[in-house]
Design a protein around this motif. Structure first.
Motif, PDB file in Angstrom:
ATOM      1  N   GLN A 267       0.836  -1.193   0.000  1.00 51.39           N
ATOM      2  CA  GLN A 267       0.000   0.000   0.000  1.00 51.39           C
ATOM      3  C   GLN A 267       0.878   1.254   0.000  1.00 51.39           C
ATOM      4  O   GLN A 267       1.749   1.390   0.860  1.00 51.39           O
ATOM      5  CB  GLN A 267      -0.910   0.013   1.228  1.00 51.39           C
TER       6      GLN A 267
ATOM      7  N   ASP B  52      -0.091   4.401   0.481  1.00 50.45           N
ATOM      8  CA  ASP B  52      -0.733   5.531   1.167  1.00 50.45           C
ATOM      9  C   ASP B  52      -0.519   5.420   2.667  1.00 50.45           C
ATOM     10  O   ASP B  52      -0.800   4.384   3.276  1.00 50.45           O
ATOM     11  CB  ASP B  52      -2.228   5.538   0.845  1.00 50.45           C
TER      12      ASP B  52
ATOM     13  N   SER C 175      -2.221   6.548   4.902  1.00 49.29           N
ATOM     14  CA  SER C 175      -3.481   6.431   5.628  1.00 49.29           C
ATOM     15  C   SER C 175      -3.706   5.023   6.168  1.00 49.29           C
ATOM     16  O   SER C 175      -4.524   4.836   7.074  1.00 49.29           O
ATOM     17  CB  SER C 175      -4.659   6.827   4.724  1.00 49.29           C
TER      18      SER C 175
ATOM     19  N   LYS D 142      -0.035  16.713   1.876  1.00 47.75           N
ATOM     20  CA  LYS D 142      -0.358  15.345   1.471  1.00 47.75           C
ATOM     21  C   LYS D 142       0.807  14.713   0.734  1.00 47.75           C
ATOM     22  O   LYS D 142       1.168  13.554   0.979  1.00 47.75           O
ATOM     23  CB  LYS D 142      -1.609  15.331   0.594  1.00 47.75           C
TER      24      LYS D 142
ATOM     25  N   ASP E 183       2.902  11.443   1.863  1.00 46.57           N
ATOM     26  CA  ASP E 183       3.093  10.298   0.974  1.00 46.57           C
ATOM     27  C   ASP E 183       4.578  10.040   0.738  1.00 46.57           C
ATOM     28  O   ASP E 183       5.030   8.882   0.724  1.00 46.57           O
ATOM     29  CB  ASP E 183       2.386  10.537  -0.360  1.00 46.57           C
TER      30      ASP E 183
END
Length: 779
Positions: free
Chosen positions: A438, A440, A442, A626, A630
């Motif tokens: 993944q 991201d 998040s 952001k 990342d």
């Protein structure tokens, strides 16, 4: 006890007591600073500062639902009034009044020092005529209510232009005089706490105050069905801390209880159970002490991970009791300790690779694991033999070992199917490599989906006060920073005109540099000259020069007015606005300028490349939060890959130097390699979102799982594998699997990832080591 046992016991007790003293003075935290970089880039440093101390990190978004529009409006007004009176909040906004009277007074009194429009050209005949005509045209508009009261003293509209600067960006809708959601079903408030975003205790106190004030107000107004919606960075930080605390406590108690139950079933002796927990307690305490000394702060996630090591640390006592119970302590040290020692060395080597991680959370995990395992092994080697006399009755586990041997004989028939399955899994993973990990950050968030959805709704209704895009300006002094900010303002204005940004916030808007203030004062004409120009400019105007004597006096006073300082803004609300954008740090001063996307921008985004290009050569650092997050996660993931490879390489080197046989080395490594392939394939097939902590878990599987291959290797070395040893391995594997497996039940992504990887991984490593074992059980 053996001779000299008291001396060993006293030394151990003294060390434990010293450790308890250190732990009692240690600082524990459950916040998300676990993930922040220890050596950030300039962009990451600015991002961290915003996450910790930025104005956005101190925002709470409130929504009031239920009742009718009038009752929601009354609740909004009442809540604003009560929170305004509380010292925990820097500002409370609900759309009641665009600008407070105190702020207007400050702006009016210092308008000629504040307004960028104050230039020599502004006070020429043509400039005065144009400015006054613009003000007169505003009288017929909704702005006339603000312009008319000050028209004679401020006919050029400096106050109006300053007030416009307070309304940068999209504003919420209004209903019944207060902010409301787009569908009109919620009243909205925007609250800024005085506590920094990093002050989780302060955020908790502020949130509790908001809830308590609302509940009291709801009862006072008799709106029974009203309810409060609350979100924001502080809410997520408080929820994350509570989630981590509760889950570490719950899972640690559950895992410890299950391990104790297993040991009681095996030992059937409370005395052996208590003695077997000594290495565990020693390792856990030593791990916390080491982390506290090196890092200063111990993360709750580290403690949760460390408690999972109970399953690993207790293995050494299991090996000692089961094996030494048959052959005695001296024989155990000669026959079995070298194998245990090599297993400890491989574990410590694997964990040690994490010490070089670029963020403190991962480094803490490595240090805790390394220290805990090493100390647990040393206590098993030197303390337990002194406390446990030879002949202490230990349950004979040989029957279990013989039954396990029968099962292993059947498992060996699966070698080729296992190899084929692993090859299929490897081919599938190669095919899935683009979607395997993944990208991201998040995935590391503890926030629940419904909480994120609520945050998204309120943020959209508020107009998106998330300040994703920032400009950061640094300098040695406040004046230098303000001058740098003013130097880039023309570029920002050009970006607004081009439609690349919707607007921006600047501390220099309400606290200009001294240089700019002096230049504006120098642009003001004396009274006589201004009067002459006004007569010429206002000839034939509905506002003749004879009525503008208040304006002439105000300009004349401004010429000698003291320069505006930050202390002049105190109590007006403007001090909070400037303070959020201009701050002093340990290395100087810095200004933060949030950039607002255009209203019609897709996904509320900016063309970062064009904005950065337009600002090239300036002193400003453009940051997309952001993108920085990342990028930070990508660097963590890349680092985790290299650290894991380095850890595996170190384990490989230790095994190669110790075993000194390619055949024996391959017999230990093959089951580990197959376990890793099958584990990754299984997790991905099950829909697990793999991230960097799964990668760390794989390193732990290799470090811990190599121990099983080393015991099976004893037969290849001609030393045999007794039934009691095989049963001890099975029990040790079970406790390790339980200790780490409990973490897989956690909703904290870090703990869950390690648990879901290491728990099944060590079981696979044990089973596959048995499948490919060359050993025969000896009596």
């Amino acid at each position: 006890m053996r001779p000299g046992a008291w001396r060993v016991l006293l030394i151990w007790l003294a060390a434990m007591l010293a450790g308890v003293v250190v732990v009692a003075q240690s600082r524990f935290t459950a916040d998300m600073s676990f993930f922040l970089p220890s050596d950030p880039t300039p962009g990451q440093q600015a991002m961290v500062e915003q996450l910790r101390q930025g104005s956005v990190a101190r925002l709470l978004m409130l929504g009031i639902e239920g009742g009718d529009a009038a009752s929601r409006s009354a609740l909004s007004r009442g809540l604003r009034q009560r929170l305004d009176a509380d010292g925990a909040f820097a500002s409370v906004q609900n759309g009641q009044s665009e600008v407070e009277a105190s702020a207007r007074e400050v702006l009016l009194a210092h308008r000629y020092l504040l307004s960028p429009a104050v230039t020599p050209e502004r006070f020429t005949v043509a400039g005065l005529r144009q400015a006054i005509d613009d003000s007169l045209s505003l009288l017929a508009s909704p702005a006339g209510m603000l312009v008319r009261p000050h028209l004679l003293e401020d006919p050029t509209g400096e106050l109006w232009s300053l007030l416009q600067g307070l309304q940068v960006g999209q504003q919420p809708d209004t209903a019944d005089g207060v902010w409301a959601s787009r569908d009109g079903q919620r009243a909205l408030l925007l609250v800024q706490t005085r506590a920094d975003g990093a002050d989780t205790d302060g955020q908790q106190a502020a949130i509790d105050t908001v809830r308590a004030r609302f509940e009291t107000l709801r009862q006072d107004l008799g709106v029974a069905d009203a309810r409060l919606l609350l979100t924001g960075p502080g809410v997520f930080a408080v929820q994350a801390r509570e989630t981590i605390r509760s889950e570490v406590t719950r899972l640690s108690l559950l895992g410890t209880g299950l391990i104790v139950l297993v040991l009681l079933t095996v030992y059937r002796s409370p005395r052996l159970l208590a003695l077997g927990l000594l290495p565990v307690a020693s390792g856990a305490l030593a791990g916390i002490v080491a982390v506290s000394w090196v890092h200063g702060t111990v993360f709750a996630i580290t403690v949760g991970f460390g408690l999972a090591l109970i399953g690993e640390a207790v293995d050494y006592a299991i090996y000692y009791f089961v094996q030494a119970g048959r052959v005695g302590a001296e024989a155990w040290r000669e026959r079995f300790w070298p194998t245990v020692r090599l297993g400890v060395l491989t574990s410590v080597t694997g964990f040690g690779a994490l010490l070089w991680a670029g963020f403190p959370g991962l480094g803490q995990l490595g240090l805790y694991a390394l220290t805990g395992v090493l100390v647990a092994a040393l206590v098993t080697r030197y303390v337990l033999p002194a406390l446990v006399p030879d002949g202490l009755p230990v349950r004979d586990l040989s029957p279990l070992g013989l039954r396990l041997h029968g099962g292993i004989a059947h498992l060996r028939r699966l070698r080729w199917p296992v190899l084929l399955l692993a090859l299929i899994g490897l081919a599938w993973l190669v095919q899935q490599r683009e979607n395997l990990w993944q990208p991201d950050i998040s995935v590391l968030s503890t926030a629940r989906a419904d909480d994120l959805a609520l945050d998204g709704r309120l943020r959209a209704d508020m107009g998106g006060p998330d300040s994703r895009y920032l400009l950061v300006v640094r300098g040695p002094a406040q004046e230098a920073v303000l001058q740098q900010v003013e130097a880039i303002v023309p570029r920002l204005d050009a970006l607004v005109e081009q439609g690349l940004i919707g607007g921006y916030d600047s501390p220099a808007r309400f606290l200009p540099s001294e240089r700019s203030q002096r230049a504006r004062q120098a642009a003001l004409p004396d009274a006589e000259r201004l009067r002459e120009r006004l007569i010429e400019a206002q000839a034939g105007s509905p506002l003749p020069a004879s009525r503008l004597e208040p304006f002439i006096r105000a300009v004349d006073q401004a010429r000698a007015q003291p320069l505006l300082e930050a202390r002049n803004l105190e109590g007006s609300g403007l001090d909070l606005l400037v303070g959020a954008l201009l701050m002093q740090a340990s290395d100087g001063w810095r200004a933060v300028l949030p950039l607002h996307p255009p209203a019609d921008a897709p996904d509320a985004g900016l063309d970062g490349a064009r904005v950065a290009q337009a600002l090239a050569g300036s002193e400003a650092l453009f940051i997309d939060l952001k993108s920085e997050l990342d990028s930070l996660y990508d660097s963590y993931l890349g680092e985790a890959v290299w650290l894991s490879l380095a850890g595996v390489a170190c384990v490989l080197l230790v095994l190669a130097l110790t075993l000194r046989s390619m055949t024996r080395l391959l017999s230990v490594l093959l089951p580990l390699a197959l376990a890793v392939v099958l584990l990754i394939a299984g997790l991905h097939l099950a829909g697990e979102r793999l991230h960097l902590l799964h990668l760390v878990g794989l390193l732990l599987v290799v470090a811990v799982g190599s121990n099983y291959g080393l015991f099976f290797d004893r037969t290849a070395a001609g030393r045999g594998l007794e039934p009691s040893t095989l049963s001890a391995m099975a029990v040790a594997n079970l406790t390790t699997m339980v200790g780490f497996g409990m973490l897989s039940l956690s909703s904290v992504p870090v703990l869950h990832a390690i648990g879901i990887t290491v728990g099944p991984g060590v079981l696979l490593a044990f089973v596959l080591a048995a499948v490919f074992s060359p050993s025969e059980v000896t009596a």
